[in-house]
Design a protein around this motif. Sequence first.
Motif, PDB file in Angstrom:
ATOM      1  N   HIS A  35      58.093  11.659 -11.077  1.00  0.00           N
ATOM      2  CA  HIS A  35      57.079  12.064 -10.416  1.00  0.00           C
ATOM      3  C   HIS A  35      56.165  11.975 -11.675  1.00  0.00           C
ATOM      4  CE1 HIS A  35      59.427  12.630  -7.345  1.00  0.00           C
ATOM      5  NE2 HIS A  35      58.735  11.542  -6.856  1.00  0.00           N
ATOM      6  N   GLU A  36      56.678  12.028 -12.833  1.00  0.00           N
ATOM      7  CA  GLU A  36      55.349  12.740 -13.689  1.00  0.00           C
ATOM      8  C   GLU A  36      54.600  11.249 -14.110  1.00  0.00           C
ATOM      9  OE1 GLU A  36      58.090  12.947 -17.155  1.00  0.00           O
ATOM     10  OE2 GLU A  36      58.650  14.649 -16.462  1.00  0.00           O
ATOM     11  N   TRP A  37      54.714  10.063 -13.420  1.00  0.00           N
ATOM     12  CA  TRP A  37      54.265   9.569 -13.586  1.00  0.00           C
ATOM     13  C   TRP A  37      52.579   9.031 -12.787  1.00  0.00           C
ATOM     14  CZ3 TRP A  37      51.722   6.619  -9.117  1.00  0.00           C
ATOM     15  CH2 TRP A  37      52.280   7.137  -8.308  1.00  0.00           C
ATOM     16  N   PHE A  38      52.156  10.494 -12.362  1.00  0.00           N
ATOM     17  CA  PHE A  38      51.062  10.293 -10.986  1.00  0.00           C
ATOM     18  C   PHE A  38      51.364  12.341 -11.898  1.00  0.00           C
ATOM     19  CE2 PHE A  38      54.136  11.228  -7.472  1.00  0.00           C
ATOM     20  CZ  PHE A  38      53.593  12.300  -7.074  1.00  0.00           C
ATOM     21  N   SER A  39      51.152  12.122 -13.021  1.00  0.00           N
ATOM     22  CA  SER A  39      50.439  13.390 -13.796  1.00  0.00           C
ATOM     23  C   SER A  39      48.391  13.067 -14.112  1.00  0.00           C
ATOM     24  CB  SER A  39      51.335  13.935 -14.847  1.00  0.00           C
ATOM     25  OG  SER A  39      53.479  14.393 -14.376  1.00  0.00           O
ATOM     26  N   THR A  40      48.620  14.443 -14.339  1.00  0.00           N
ATOM     27  CA  THR A  40      47.049  14.301 -15.116  1.00  0.00           C
ATOM     28  C   THR A  40      47.222  15.030 -16.478  1.00  0.00           C
ATOM     29  OG1 THR A  40      46.852  16.706 -14.506  1.00  0.00           O
ATOM     30  CG2 THR A  40      45.905  14.993 -12.720  1.00  0.00           C
ATOM     31  N   PRO A  41      46.344  14.285 -17.205  1.00  0.00           N
ATOM     32  CA  PRO A  41      46.220  14.290 -18.472  1.00  0.00           C
ATOM     33  C   PRO A  41      46.967  16.130 -19.078  1.00  0.00           C
ATOM     34  CG  PRO A  41      44.293  13.815 -18.328  1.00  0.00           C
ATOM     35  CD  PRO A  41      45.170  13.717 -17.264  1.00  0.00           C
ATOM     36  N   ASP A  42      46.719  16.972 -18.346  1.00  0.00           N
ATOM     37  CA  ASP A  42      47.198  18.734 -18.775  1.00  0.00           C
ATOM     38  C   ASP A  42      48.584  18.869 -17.958  1.00  0.00           C
ATOM     39  OD1 ASP A  42      46.164  18.641 -16.124  1.00  0.00           O
ATOM     40  OD2 ASP A  42      45.664  20.290 -15.851  1.00  0.00           O
ATOM     41  N   GLY A  43      48.514  17.820 -17.309  1.00  0.00           N
ATOM     42  CA  GLY A  43      50.645  17.605 -16.994  1.00  0.00           C
ATOM     43  C   GLY A  43      50.549  18.067 -15.952  1.00  0.00           C
ATOM     44  N   GLU A  44      49.657  18.683 -14.614  1.00  0.00           N
ATOM     45  CA  GLU A  44      49.578  18.864 -13.334  1.00  0.00           C
ATOM     46  C   GLU A  44      50.203  16.974 -12.952  1.00  0.00           C
ATOM     47  OE1 GLU A  44      49.554  21.757 -12.795  1.00  0.00           O
ATOM     48  OE2 GLU A  44      49.913  22.216 -14.984  1.00  0.00           O
ATOM     49  N   LEU A  45      50.293  17.610 -11.917  1.00  0.00           N
ATOM     50  CA  LEU A  45      50.866  16.545 -10.876  1.00  0.00           C
ATOM     51  C   LEU A  45      49.270  16.645 -10.139  1.00  0.00           C
ATOM     52  CD1 LEU A  45      54.271  17.002  -9.275  1.00  0.00           C
ATOM     53  CD2 LEU A  45      53.519  15.429 -10.678  1.00  0.00           C
ATOM     54  N   GLY A  46      48.632  14.568  -9.833  1.00  0.00           N
ATOM     55  CA  GLY A  46      47.943  14.462  -9.363  1.00  0.00           C
ATOM     56  C   GLY A  46      47.406  13.040  -9.805  1.00  0.00           C
ATOM     57  N   ARG A  47      46.061  13.241  -9.118  1.00  0.00           N
ATOM     58  CA  ARG A  47      45.968  11.675  -9.555  1.00  0.00           C
ATOM     59  C   ARG A  47      45.378  10.712 -11.054  1.00  0.00           C
ATOM     60  NH1 ARG A  47      41.929   8.067 -11.108  1.00  0.00           N
ATOM     61  NH2 ARG A  47      41.571   5.818  -9.487  1.00  0.00           N
ATOM     62  N   PRO A  48      46.758  10.309 -11.654  1.00  0.00           N
ATOM     63  CA  PRO A  48      45.911   9.847 -12.779  1.00  0.00           C
ATOM     64  C   PRO A  48      45.492   9.148 -13.240  1.00  0.00           C
ATOM     65  CG  PRO A  48      47.983   8.444 -12.130  1.00  0.00           C
ATOM     66  CD  PRO A  48      47.783   9.518 -10.674  1.00  0.00           C
ATOM     67  N   SER A  49      44.631   8.895 -14.676  1.00  0.00           N
ATOM     68  CA  SER A  49      44.184   7.172 -14.768  1.00  0.00           C
ATOM     69  C   SER A  49      44.354   5.952 -15.080  1.00  0.00           C
ATOM     70  CB  SER A  49      43.035   8.088 -15.967  1.00  0.00           C
ATOM     71  OG  SER A  49      43.746   8.236 -17.321  1.00  0.00           O
ATOM     72  N   GLY A  50      43.455   5.155 -15.002  1.00  0.00           N
ATOM     73  CA  GLY A  50      43.747   3.994 -15.171  1.00  0.00           C
ATOM     74  C   GLY A  50      44.298   3.269 -13.704  1.00  0.00           C
ATOM     75  N   PRO A  51      45.337   2.122 -14.286  1.00  0.00           N
ATOM     76  CA  PRO A  51      46.077   1.515 -13.353  1.00  0.00           C
ATOM     77  C   PRO A  51      46.802   2.767 -12.570  1.00  0.00           C
ATOM     78  CG  PRO A  51      46.456   0.391 -15.318  1.00  0.00           C
ATOM     79  CD  PRO A  51      46.116   1.518 -14.958  1.00  0.00           C
ATOM     80  N   ALA A  52      47.704   3.447 -12.319  1.00  0.00           N
ATOM     81  CA  ALA A  52      48.627   4.825 -12.188  1.00  0.00           C
ATOM     82  C   ALA A  52      47.305   5.300 -11.246  1.00  0.00           C
ATOM     83  CB  ALA A  52      49.169   4.940 -13.003  1.00  0.00           C
ATOM     84  N   GLY A  53      46.606   5.779 -11.305  1.00  0.00           N
ATOM     85  CA  GLY A  53      45.308   6.218 -10.596  1.00  0.00           C
ATOM     86  C   GLY A  53      44.758   5.366  -9.188  1.00  0.00           C
ATOM     87  N   GLU A  54      44.574   4.008  -9.325  1.00  0.00           N
ATOM     88  CA  GLU A  54      44.338   3.389  -8.438  1.00  0.00           C
ATOM     89  C   GLU A  54      45.651   2.897  -7.375  1.00  0.00           C
ATOM     90  OE1 GLU A  54      43.685  -0.370 -10.216  1.00  0.00           O
ATOM     91  OE2 GLU A  54      41.692   0.500 -11.821  1.00  0.00           O
ATOM     92  N   LEU A  55      47.042   2.803  -7.806  1.00  0.00           N
ATOM     93  CA  LEU A  55      47.906   3.591  -6.965  1.00  0.00           C
ATOM     94  C   LEU A  55      48.373   4.609  -6.065  1.00  0.00           C
ATOM     95  CD1 LEU A  55      50.635   1.394 -10.016  1.00  0.00           C
ATOM     96  CD2 LEU A  55      49.786   0.381  -7.313  1.00  0.00           C
ATOM     97  N   TYR A  56      47.528   5.308  -7.330  1.00  0.00           N
ATOM     98  CA  TYR A  56      48.173   7.177  -6.102  1.00  0.00           C
ATOM     99  C   TYR A  56      46.701   7.133  -5.018  1.00  0.00           C
ATOM    100  CZ  TYR A  56      47.793  12.009  -5.805  1.00  0.00           C
ATOM    101  OH  TYR A  56      47.648  13.372  -5.711  1.00  0.00           O
ATOM    102  N   ASP A  57      45.700   6.683  -5.405  1.00  0.00           N
ATOM    103  CA  ASP A  57      44.440   6.249  -4.305  1.00  0.00           C
ATOM    104  C   ASP A  57      45.064   5.537  -3.106  1.00  0.00           C
ATOM    105  OD1 ASP A  57      42.652   7.740  -6.113  1.00  0.00           O
ATOM    106  OD2 ASP A  57      42.332   5.993  -6.200  1.00  0.00           O
ATOM    107  N   HIS A 186      55.166  -0.337 -11.661  1.00  0.00           N
ATOM    108  CA  HIS A 186      55.257  -0.359 -10.158  1.00  0.00           C
ATOM    109  C   HIS A 186      54.877  -1.568  -9.503  1.00  0.00           C
ATOM    110  CE1 HIS A 186      53.237   3.722 -11.446  1.00  0.00           C
ATOM    111  NE2 HIS A 186      53.124   3.323 -12.246  1.00  0.00           N
ATOM    112  N   ILE A 187      56.368  -1.538  -8.774  1.00  0.00           N
ATOM    113  CA  ILE A 187      56.888  -3.530  -8.901  1.00  0.00           C
ATOM    114  C   ILE A 187      56.614  -3.118  -6.657  1.00  0.00           C
ATOM    115  CG2 ILE A 187      57.694  -4.987  -7.708  1.00  0.00           C
ATOM    116  CD1 ILE A 187      59.444  -3.505 -10.886  1.00  0.00           C
ATOM    117  N   ARG A 188      55.268  -4.016  -5.981  1.00  0.00           N
ATOM    118  CA  ARG A 188      55.421  -3.996  -4.989  1.00  0.00           C
ATOM    119  C   ARG A 188      55.971  -5.459  -4.394  1.00  0.00           C
ATOM    120  NH1 ARG A 188      51.095  -1.011  -1.632  1.00  0.00           N
ATOM    121  NH2 ARG A 188      51.741  -1.644   0.943  1.00  0.00           N
ATOM    122  N   TYR A 189      57.093  -4.543  -3.539  1.00  0.00           N
ATOM    123  CA  TYR A 189      58.417  -5.751  -2.310  1.00  0.00           C
ATOM    124  C   TYR A 189      57.132  -6.080  -1.083  1.00  0.00           C
ATOM    125  CZ  TYR A 189      61.319  -5.292  -6.664  1.00  0.00           C
ATOM    126  OH  TYR A 189      61.779  -4.894  -7.304  1.00  0.00           O
TER     127      TYR A 189
END
Length: 193
Positions: A35-57, A186-189
């Motif tokens: 679950h590290e893929w949705f980490s914030t820049p400070d290493g906490e779990l939460g909404r990341p930036s960029g395309p990973a953030g869009e997937l999180y949204d 991130h693969i969507r099927y």
Amino acid sequence: MSASVLYMSMSLDGYIAGPNDEPGNPGGDGFMRLHEWFSTPDGELGRPSGPAGELYDEWDSTGAVLAGRHTVEQVDHWNGNHHGVPIFVPSHRPPGPSVANYPLVTYVTDGIASAMAQAKAAAGERDVMVHGAYTAQRALAAGVLDELQIHQIPVLFGRGRRLFDVLPAQIELGIVRVVDTPAATHIRYRVRR
């Protein structure tokens, strides 16, 4: 139109939980690596930036959750609040006593198809988020899982709990989208019927 979507982070060798997955160690040893893929820049779990953030949204905008009993009991039903939406749990046994404190949690005892129908009705036009390996396998077998959003993590666990250990038959999938980020692919099927 609402779709049922399995959202799952998975190691390259197919594991969604590490070894020793038990109530005192939810997700098993090494689980947070998935679950590290949705980490914030400070290493906490939460909404990341960029395309990973869009997937999180996208994940966070689902209208209901359908999750297996093992999954919900490991996390005490997310204390009754998984991003503020109804949670449906297919189970042949009645819920434990803590569920009485969680008005958004509903146990459904008449099968996976009924649980999915109730979750889709609650979600309205939004998607239903599906959690849990066993529940995903049952939903695929019943023909009620529409899509899979797999967050493929570049790590080999070697052991633990696999996502698709037991399926009743071969299931064909079509690739809807691939988003490559530094922490995961991130693969969507879509399930072909």
